[in-house]
Enzyme design. Structure first.
Site, PDB file in Angstrom:
ATOM      1  N   CYS A   1       0.803  -1.227   0.000  1.00  0.00           N
ATOM      2  CA  CYS A   1       0.000   0.000   0.000  1.00  0.00           C
ATOM      3  C   CYS A   1       0.834   1.274   0.000  1.00  0.00           C
ATOM      4  O   CYS A   1       0.546   2.211  -0.748  1.00  0.00           O
ATOM      5  CB  CYS A   1      -0.986  -0.005   1.158  1.00  0.00           C
ATOM      6  SG  CYS A   1      -0.236  -0.039   2.800  1.00  0.00           S
TER       7      CYS A   1
ATOM      8  N   HIS B   1      -6.166   2.030  -3.649  1.00  0.00           N
ATOM      9  CA  HIS B   1      -5.152   1.434  -2.782  1.00  0.00           C
ATOM     10  C   HIS B   1      -4.748   0.055  -3.273  1.00  0.00           C
ATOM     11  O   HIS B   1      -5.367  -0.510  -4.173  1.00  0.00           O
ATOM     12  CB  HIS B   1      -5.677   1.346  -1.344  1.00  0.00           C
ATOM     13  CG  HIS B   1      -6.855   0.450  -1.178  1.00  0.00           C
ATOM     14  ND1 HIS B   1      -6.838  -0.670  -0.377  1.00  0.00           N
ATOM     15  CD2 HIS B   1      -8.106   0.472  -1.721  1.00  0.00           C
ATOM     16  CE1 HIS B   1      -8.019  -1.264  -0.415  1.00  0.00           C
ATOM     17  NE2 HIS B   1      -8.800  -0.588  -1.223  1.00  0.00           N
TER      18      HIS B   1
ATOM     19  N   HIS C   1      -2.666   0.768   7.112  1.00  0.00           N
ATOM     20  CA  HIS C   1      -2.911   0.712   5.672  1.00  0.00           C
ATOM     21  C   HIS C   1      -3.132   2.138   5.189  1.00  0.00           C
ATOM     22  O   HIS C   1      -3.657   2.977   5.916  1.00  0.00           O
ATOM     23  CB  HIS C   1      -4.145  -0.156   5.385  1.00  0.00           C
ATOM     24  CG  HIS C   1      -4.403  -0.389   3.944  1.00  0.00           C
ATOM     25  ND1 HIS C   1      -3.608  -1.199   3.172  1.00  0.00           N
ATOM     26  CD2 HIS C   1      -5.358   0.097   3.117  1.00  0.00           C
ATOM     27  CE1 HIS C   1      -4.076  -1.218   1.931  1.00  0.00           C
ATOM     28  NE2 HIS C   1      -5.140  -0.434   1.876  1.00  0.00           N
TER      29      HIS C   1
END
Length: 176
Positions: free
Chosen positions: A83, A146, A134
């Site tokens: 990510c 993402h 994240h």
């Protein structure tokens, strides 16, 4: 118009206005199209800007180039990307700006903004586990781009029950 040809800008304005009006394609009558473009190009810029959609979709190219790329922790290529590397690549591509490599370094940058004030390009952070974080790129309309662990590079929604439960914060970085 120059020599009777529509400029790229005029075409883009026309397409944006047609999409706002719910049209999926331009009018069949070329005369009407030319007249519409003439009207649009003769309209003062401030009036045209007010009629164009606010959402610019500046990350569309990043999404289409990386869509479906699998998630790989520590990865930073088309073979697999995590990510924070994806955010780094996205920002570099759109803003020509180098960002830190890890989520924990990214969350220290910029300033925090409220969810209802989020704008395209803001970074969206989640706490997905006790020591897991994240990050994604906010696109507008509750959507973010993402590198998902389960689906690779995708667009998800902040109001998805999983992301809603793990939402942490949104941060706005200086883009230039």
């Amino acid at each position: 118009m120059k020599n009777g040809l529509m400029t790229k800008k005029a075409i883009l304005i026309l397409l944006a206005l047609l999409s706002m009006a719910g049209c999926s394609s331009p009018p069949a009558d070329a005369t009407n199209t030319v007249n519409t473009v003439k009207a649009l190009t003769s309209t003062p810029k401030h009036n045209v800007a007010q009629t164009l959609p606010i959402h610019k979709n500046i990350f569309d190219g990043v999404y289409h180039n990386w869509k479906g790329t699998p998630y790989r922790y520590g990865g930073s290529s088309k073979k697999g990307i995590d990510c924070s590397a994806f955010v780094q690549v996205g920002y570099s591509s759109v803003y020509q700006k180098l960002l830190p490599r890890t989520t924990l370094e990214l969350v220290k940058k910029g300033k925090q903004v409220k969810r209802n004030n989020a704008k395209e390009g803001d970074l969206v952070f989640f706490r997905t586990g006790r020591n897991s974080r994240h990050v994604g790129i906010y696109l507008g309309n509750l959507k973010f781009l993402h590198a998902s662990q389960s689906k690779g590079v995708i667009i998800s929604r902040l109001d998805n029950p999983y992301w809603k439960r793990h939402f942490w914060q949104i941060r706005r970085l200086d883009k230039y």
